[in-house]
Scaffold this motif. Structure first.
Motif, PDB file in Angstrom:
ATOM      1  N   HIS A   1      35.849  42.787  37.374  1.00 40.60           N
ATOM      2  CA  HIS A   1      37.037  41.923  37.468  1.00 40.60           C
ATOM      3  C   HIS A   1      36.614  40.492  37.183  1.00 40.60           C
TER       4      HIS A   1
ATOM      5  N   THR B   1      37.722  44.987  43.893  1.00 45.06           N
ATOM      6  CA  THR B   1      39.008  44.275  44.046  1.00 45.06           C
ATOM      7  C   THR B   1      40.198  45.229  44.192  1.00 45.06           C
ATOM      8  N   ASP B   2      40.228  46.273  43.357  1.00 41.37           N
ATOM      9  CA  ASP B   2      41.394  47.179  43.383  1.00 41.37           C
ATOM     10  C   ASP B   2      41.403  48.094  44.604  1.00 41.37           C
TER      11      ASP B   2
ATOM     12  N   HIS C   1      44.601  40.678  34.742  1.00 42.55           N
ATOM     13  CA  HIS C   1      43.423  41.288  35.378  1.00 42.55           C
ATOM     14  C   HIS C   1      42.455  40.155  35.690  1.00 42.55           C
TER      15      HIS C   1
ATOM     16  N   GLU D   1      45.775  38.049  40.929  1.00 37.28           N
ATOM     17  CA  GLU D   1      44.759  38.845  41.629  1.00 37.28           C
ATOM     18  C   GLU D   1      43.710  37.954  42.304  1.00 37.28           C
TER      19      GLU D   1
HETATM   20 ZN   LIG Z   1      42.364  44.749  39.504  1.00 38.84          ZN
END
Ligand SMILES: [Zn+2]
Length: 247
Positions: free
Chosen positions: A32, A40-41, A157, A162
């Motif tokens: 990322h 992160t996800d 992204h 984010e």
């Molecule tokens: Zn992500």
């Protein structure tokens, strides 16, 4: 705090009496940008799951922290799972949940590459019986008004959205000195294992420069509230269908 994995098998029937809803997190282990962690996800949906567990009786399952990260597989630290394995795995978990008599499975998905595979698995797992999978692609489906209010640049992204969110949830893991900015646009869909780093340079799509912790807080809080409302709605057997628009 009804986390599925914390219960004993003896506790389980009592926990089941209090809810019809299970919650599954799906994420990824992938690059990322140069400034956000590989997880992160997973980290962001995990924060949302904590909020659900604090405020509802829904049974929160352990997350599936690997996903389809094919596009990022040339970056260090990324691990990707083949689509056929992922679909089979999702479908097995979904069927395992329904086997226990839960009627609704709320999937809080943290990663775009998983979305199609989750749908394929959900079709298989809900083919028979009174079963419903609700897939929330959280970065897209939740906190719409907070995003519209606070974000100054388009979502992406490792972009402003984010980055702000991780700044709020795990500030110690954000390295803004190394923030990266890129946005390769394609008129046509180009697929090539060879050119992955050209198609998504620095594992970034967007510009994190305007990210702040405060923006992340507003988005994450609104997203948590919406998920809690959704769980409460499912507990009442209401499907989250919006009123139809005038023809
Ligand atoms: Zn992500």
């Amino acid at each position: 705090m009804p986390f599925w994995q914390d219960l004993t098998h003896r506790d389980f029937p009592e926990a089941l009496e209090k809810t019809r809803v299970a919650v599954l997190l799906t994420g990824a282990l992938e690059a990322h940008g140069d400034h956000l962690p590989l997880g992160t996800d997973n980290i962001l949906p995990n924060y949302l799951a904590q909020a659900i567990a604090e405020k509802t009786n829904a049974l929160v399952l352990p997350g599936i922290n690997y996903g389809d990260s094919w596009i990022f597989n040339q970056f260090e630290g990324t691990i990707t799972i083949s689509p056929d394995i992922l679909v089979a795995f999702y479908s097995n978990v979904m069927k395992g949940v329904f086997k226990h008599g839960l009627r609704y499975l709320l999937v809080v998905n943290g990663h775009g590459g998983n979305a199609g595979h989750l749908e394929t698995a959900a079709k298989d797992a809900t083919e028979k019986g009174d079963r419903v999978v609700v897939i929330v692609n959280w970065w897209r489906d939740l906190a719409e008004s907070a995003r519209a209010t606070v974000l100054e640049t388009p979502e992406g992204h490792a972009a402003e959205d984010e980055t702000s969110e991780v700044m709020h949830v795990a500030p110690q893991l954000v390295d803004m000195e190394h923030k990266t900015k890129a946005r390769v646009r394609m008129k046509y869909r180009i697929i090539s294992g060879q050119y992955r780093k050209d198609l998504i340079p620095k594992a970034t799509f967007g510009d994190p420069s305007k990210a702040t912790q405060e923006k992340g807080k507003l988005i994450m809080e609104q997203a948590s509230d919406e998920l809690i409302d959704l769980v409460n709605q499912l507990e009442k057997h209401e499907l989250p269908i919006l009123p139809s628009e005038e023809p």
